[in-house]
Design an enzyme around this catalytic site. Structure first.
Site, mmCIF file in Angstrom:
data_model
loop_
_atom_site.group_PDB
_atom_site.id
_atom_site.type_symbol
_atom_site.label_atom_id
_atom_site.label_comp_id
_atom_site.label_asym_id
_atom_site.label_seq_id
_atom_site.Cartn_x
_atom_site.Cartn_y
_atom_site.Cartn_z
ATOM 1 N N ARG A 9 0.560 5.883 0.796
ATOM 2 C CA ARG A 9 -0.759 6.015 0.182
ATOM 3 C C ARG A 9 -1.493 4.678 0.304
ATOM 4 N NH1 ARG A 9 -1.555 6.454 -6.149
ATOM 5 N NH2 ARG A 9 -3.817 6.566 -6.193
ATOM 6 N N ILE A 10 -2.670 4.695 0.887
ATOM 7 C CA ILE A 10 -3.461 3.481 1.051
ATOM 8 C C ILE A 10 -4.337 3.314 -0.185
ATOM 9 C CG2 ILE A 10 -5.188 2.295 2.465
ATOM 10 C CD1 ILE A 10 -2.452 2.655 3.817
ATOM 11 N N LEU A 11 -4.108 2.227 -0.916
ATOM 12 C CA LEU A 11 -4.826 2.004 -2.163
ATOM 13 C C LEU A 11 -6.217 1.433 -1.926
ATOM 14 C CD1 LEU A 11 -1.878 0.529 -4.234
ATOM 15 C CD2 LEU A 11 -2.666 2.897 -4.122
ATOM 16 N N THR A 15 -9.133 -3.417 2.768
ATOM 17 C CA THR A 15 -8.209 -4.557 2.853
ATOM 18 C C THR A 15 -6.966 -4.203 3.664
ATOM 19 O OG1 THR A 15 -7.216 -3.986 0.714
ATOM 20 C CG2 THR A 15 -9.000 -5.617 0.705
ATOM 21 N N LYS A 82 3.179 1.930 0.263
ATOM 22 C CA LYS A 82 4.018 0.927 0.902
ATOM 23 C C LYS A 82 3.159 -0.298 1.171
ATOM 24 C CE LYS A 82 6.340 4.492 3.650
ATOM 25 N NZ LYS A 82 6.570 4.938 5.017
ATOM 26 N N VAL A 84 1.529 -3.039 3.770
ATOM 27 C CA VAL A 84 1.117 -3.038 5.174
ATOM 28 C C VAL A 84 1.115 -4.446 5.750
ATOM 29 C CG1 VAL A 84 -0.264 -0.950 4.978
ATOM 30 C CG2 VAL A 84 -1.347 -3.159 4.613
ATOM 31 N N GLU A 86 2.870 -6.890 7.348
ATOM 32 C CA GLU A 86 3.174 -7.267 8.735
ATOM 33 C C GLU A 86 3.305 -6.051 9.641
ATOM 34 O OE1 GLU A 86 3.163 -10.413 9.679
ATOM 35 O OE2 GLU A 86 2.833 -11.068 7.627
#
Length: 127
Positions: A9-11, A15, A82, A84, A86
């Site tokens: 899930r991209i919060l 960014t 999760k 991101v 690196e």
């Protein structure tokens, strides 16, 4: 360059995208520019500061895009997200040297992939 990421899930999409683009830029730098030069006679680093250490900037790599796969990871964290950090650097260097190989037939296995290494590899292929 294009990165397709399964990052949970991209919060914060803006960014997260910037983080992956920065990591891809670092990967290109590792593949083409970054070299820690050591003076073996005296045992010190020749390029010991950022003034003489070559790294790429955004203007060097203008066409980058990031796609995040729509997924959640139920076991990674309570937010189902999760990191991101690196993620974008993982395949960037390999992609660059594979593109060199596809274009020239020369397989460079030692970073950075500089013109002198490319020419030496091409000369070895000719003989």
């Amino acid at each position: 360059m294009l990165a397709v990421c399964a990052a949970g899930r991209i919060l914060n999409p803006k960014t997260a995208r910037s983080q992956v683009i920065g990591a891809m830029t670092m990967g290109v730098g590792a593949a083409l520019m970054e070299d820690l030069v050591i003076d073996k006679r005296h045992g010190f680093f020749v390029n010991h500061d950022l003034a003489s250490y070559e790294v790429p900037v955004h203007a060097d790599i203008p066409h980058q895009d990031v796609i995040f796969l729509d997924e959640t990871d139920p076991i990674s964290s309570p937010m189902k997200a999760k990191g991101v950090g690196e993620l974008g650097i993982c395949g960037a260097g390999a992609a660059v040297v594979n593109a060199i190989y596809n274009a020239t037939g020369a397989r460079i296995r030692d970073f950075p992939a500089t013109p002198d290494k490319l020419l030496a590899t091409l000369e070895a292929l000719d003989s």
